[in-house]
Design an enzyme around this catalytic site. Structure first.
Site, PDB file in Angstrom:
ATOM      1  N   CYS A  85      11.902   6.972 -48.041  1.00 28.14           N
ATOM      2  CA  CYS A  85      12.824   7.642 -48.949  1.00 28.14           C
ATOM      3  C   CYS A  85      13.426   8.880 -48.324  1.00 28.14           C
ATOM      4  CB  CYS A  85      12.114   8.051 -50.233  1.00 28.14           C
ATOM      5  SG  CYS A  85      10.905   6.881 -50.739  1.00 28.14           S
ATOM      6  N   ASN A 140       1.123   7.997 -48.517  1.00 26.49           N
ATOM      7  CA  ASN A 140       1.986   7.027 -47.849  1.00 26.49           C
ATOM      8  C   ASN A 140       2.468   7.477 -46.477  1.00 26.49           C
ATOM      9  OD1 ASN A 140       3.237   8.745 -49.953  1.00 26.49           O
ATOM     10  ND2 ASN A 140       5.137   8.079 -49.005  1.00 26.49           N
ATOM     11  N   GLN A 169       0.172   2.750 -52.292  1.00 28.76           N
ATOM     12  CA  GLN A 169      -0.134   2.444 -50.881  1.00 28.76           C
ATOM     13  C   GLN A 169      -1.525   1.861 -50.721  1.00 28.76           C
ATOM     14  OE1 GLN A 169       1.522   2.339 -48.027  1.00 28.76           O
ATOM     15  NE2 GLN A 169       3.401   3.134 -48.904  1.00 28.76           N
ATOM     16  N   THR A 186      12.953  -9.188 -71.113  1.00 31.82           N
ATOM     17  CA  THR A 186      12.453 -10.515 -70.748  1.00 31.82           C
ATOM     18  C   THR A 186      11.591 -10.441 -69.489  1.00 31.82           C
ATOM     19  OG1 THR A 186      14.378 -11.556 -71.737  1.00 31.82           O
ATOM     20  CG2 THR A 186      13.194 -12.855 -70.080  1.00 31.82           C
ATOM     21  N   GLY A 196       6.430   0.702 -58.304  1.00 33.13           N
ATOM     22  CA  GLY A 196       5.656   1.940 -58.262  1.00 33.13           C
ATOM     23  C   GLY A 196       6.360   3.117 -58.911  1.00 33.13           C
ATOM     24  N   THR A 197       7.645   3.252 -58.653  1.00 32.44           N
ATOM     25  CA  THR A 197       8.384   4.398 -59.196  1.00 32.44           C
ATOM     26  C   THR A 197       8.368   4.370 -60.721  1.00 32.44           C
ATOM     27  OG1 THR A 197       9.799   4.396 -57.243  1.00 32.44           O
ATOM     28  CG2 THR A 197      10.639   5.549 -59.184  1.00 32.44           C
ATOM     29  N   HIS A 238       5.403  -5.068 -53.578  1.00 29.81           N
ATOM     30  CA  HIS A 238       6.011  -5.206 -52.243  1.00 29.81           C
ATOM     31  C   HIS A 238       5.236  -4.479 -51.151  1.00 29.81           C
ATOM     32  CE1 HIS A 238       8.307  -1.334 -51.527  1.00 29.81           C
ATOM     33  NE2 HIS A 238       8.133  -1.216 -52.817  1.00 29.81           N
ATOM     34  N   SER A 267       2.383  -1.559 -56.833  1.00 27.37           N
ATOM     35  CA  SER A 267       3.681  -2.163 -56.565  1.00 27.37           C
ATOM     36  C   SER A 267       3.504  -3.337 -55.603  1.00 27.37           C
ATOM     37  CB  SER A 267       4.587  -1.094 -55.939  1.00 27.37           C
ATOM     38  OG  SER A 267       5.843  -1.637 -55.644  1.00 27.37           O
TER      39      SER A 267
HETATM   40  N1  PLP Z   1       4.180   5.772 -54.585  1.00 26.63           N
HETATM   41  C1  PLP Z   1       3.889   5.645 -53.285  1.00 26.63           C
HETATM   42  C2  PLP Z   1       2.657   6.284 -52.758  1.00 26.63           C
HETATM   43  C3  PLP Z   1       4.726   4.923 -52.436  1.00 26.63           C
HETATM   44  O1  PLP Z   1       4.432   4.814 -51.149  1.00 26.63           O
HETATM   45  C4  PLP Z   1       5.892   4.331 -52.984  1.00 26.63           C
HETATM   46  C5  PLP Z   1       6.836   3.600 -52.115  1.00 26.63           C
HETATM   47  O2  PLP Z   1       7.001   3.899 -50.953  1.00 26.63           O
HETATM   48  C6  PLP Z   1       6.147   4.467 -54.362  1.00 26.63           C
HETATM   49  C7  PLP Z   1       5.265   5.200 -55.123  1.00 26.63           C
HETATM   50  C8  PLP Z   1       7.330   3.834 -55.000  1.00 26.63           C
HETATM   51  O3  PLP Z   1       7.107   2.466 -55.182  1.00 26.63           O
HETATM   52  P1  PLP Z   1       8.305   1.451 -55.402  1.00 26.63           P
HETATM   53  O4  PLP Z   1       9.000   1.300 -54.091  1.00 26.63           O
HETATM   54  O5  PLP Z   1       7.644   0.172 -55.830  1.00 26.63           O
HETATM   55  O6  PLP Z   1       9.175   1.999 -56.461  1.00 26.63           O
END
Ligand code: PLP
Length: 373
Positions: free
Chosen positions: A319, A147, A175, A233, A69-70, A197, A195
């Site tokens: 975070c 989130n 989310q 890759t 996600g990031t 996970h 994302s």
């Molecule tokens: N955006 C939102 C709304 C999230 O909740 C998160 C992770 O908590 C992220 C982005 C970041 O995703 P990633 O952990 O896959 O980098």
């Protein structure tokens, strides 16, 4: 241990793991190799891409794999500005730091950023959005679901406004994916981050959907992977796992009803057993994300007491957990009242049992009583 922090991350689904395993060993070839084994890996990747595309009603050529996600958020924001020499971004005060810190970095380079305020439920004002658009606006970035409090934004309306003003619309759906269905065409989304996970897939893999025709710079230079846009890759096992996890989250709709039931149990116990408490967020929300604000207590103390009883919740987003400061989301919805409450996030799953939900609820009631003395 009772895990109630599924918004931070989810465990890998066993079926997903099974699907991934062959790609660590037998089907290990580099998908860019032109020999038969490479072509075989590539065909599995292309199939995964197609499956993910179908779920959001995209074309497979619009799905780009990233590390999560990031990375997808950073790519969407930084590189749309880069490609269009953009001067203005509109986002919200309650985005994830993957969006906010990226915008902040751009501000240092002279990009103007409008951070839309939200109401007490965490919803943006669509008129404020409309009035913020100027001829310089290069991107609107509004998350699908928050989130920390679970609030869903009206992405249909945001998409309509973006279309009316011909501004690309990015949504951080990290989310939301797996909990709500998104049709990128219907909603007029130009860029969407997800994302794996967060929906029982592996960590370290995500997607950025880039609508065909959107001008955006390449993220990583190197080989020709991801149509030259993100070189490196391919991580075949993770890609296969992500597609399988998303399919399960999309097709096994019964999961969503279970999550709602469990969340209702926790809320009922907490709301009937304590006072001076609010459940944050809007009616239209992610059912599994429950944000409780308790007057007169510190969130950290509550999290520690629950932890001592083997219950894992978070004091905000993962975070910012550990940092003893009020989250930007709670500040945005509660304004000056934010400092007077202790807020915790309990996030549940279809894997949460009814007994666990009851136990979580009762433990919160007990811990709040203890802390209030
Ligand atoms: N955006 C939102 C709304 C999230 O909740 C998160 C992770 O908590 C992220 C982005 C970041 O995703 P990633 O952990 O896959 O980098």
């Amino acid at each position: 241990m009772i895990y109630a922090d599924f918004a931070a991350t989810t465990p890998l689904d066993k079926d997903v793991l099974e699907k991934m395993l062959p790609f660590f060993y037998g089907e290990f070839a580099n998908a860019s190799s032109t020999h038969a084994m490479g072509r075989s890996s590539a065909s599995y990747i292309e199939n995964a891409r197609k499956e993910i595309a179908e779920i959001i009603n995209a074309d497979k050529s619009e799905i780009y794999f990233s590390s999560g996600g990031t990375e997808s958020d950073n790519w969407a924001i930084k590189d749309i500005i880069d490609a269009n020499q953009g001067k203005h971004i509109i986002t919200t005060q309650i985005e994830h730091h993957a969006v906010l810190n990226c915008c902040e970095a751009l501000e240092k380079n002279g990009v103007r950023v409008t951070y839309l305020s939200v109401d007490k439920y965490g919803r943006i004002d669509l008129n404020e959005l409309r009035n913020s658009i100027t001829k310089d606006t290069a991107l609107i970035s509004v998350m699908t679901a928050n989130n920390e409090i679970g609030t869903l934004q009206d992405i249909n309306k945001i998409g309509e406004i973006a279309k009316e003003f011909s501004v690309p619309f990015h949504t951080d759906a990290v989310q939301a994916m797996g909990s709500v269905d998104i049709d990128v065409k219907k909603v007029n989304i130009s860029l969407l981050s997800m994302s794996a996970h967060k929906f029982y897939g592996p960590k370290g893999i995500g997607v950025l959907y880039i609508k065909n025709g959107v001008r955006i710079s390449n993220l990583i230079y190197g080989g020709s992977q991801e149509r030259d846009r993100r070189a490196g890759t391919h991580n075949t096992p993770l890609i296969i796992g992500m597609a399988e996890a998303l399919k399960k989250a999309y097709f096994e709709k019964e999961r969503r009803a279970i999550v709602k039931e469990r969340a209702d149990t926790v809320k009922k116990i907490v709301l009937s057993g304590t006072d001076r408490v609010t459940v944050n967020g809007y009616d239209e929300r992610l059912e599994g994300v429950i944000s409780f604000s308790f007057e007169g207590i510190q969130a950290e103390g509550l999290v520690v007491l629950l932890d001592m009883q083997g219950i894992c919740v978070s004091a905000g987003a993962a975070c910012s957990a550990g940092a003893v400061k009020t989250s930007h989301v709670i500040k945005a919805i509660k304004k000056e009242e934010a400092e007077r409450v202790g807020t915790i996030r309990v996030s549940l799953s279809y894997l949460t049992t009814e007994e666990e939900a009851e136990c979580i609820g009762k433990a919160i009631v007990e811990a709040v009583k203890n802390l209030r003395g």
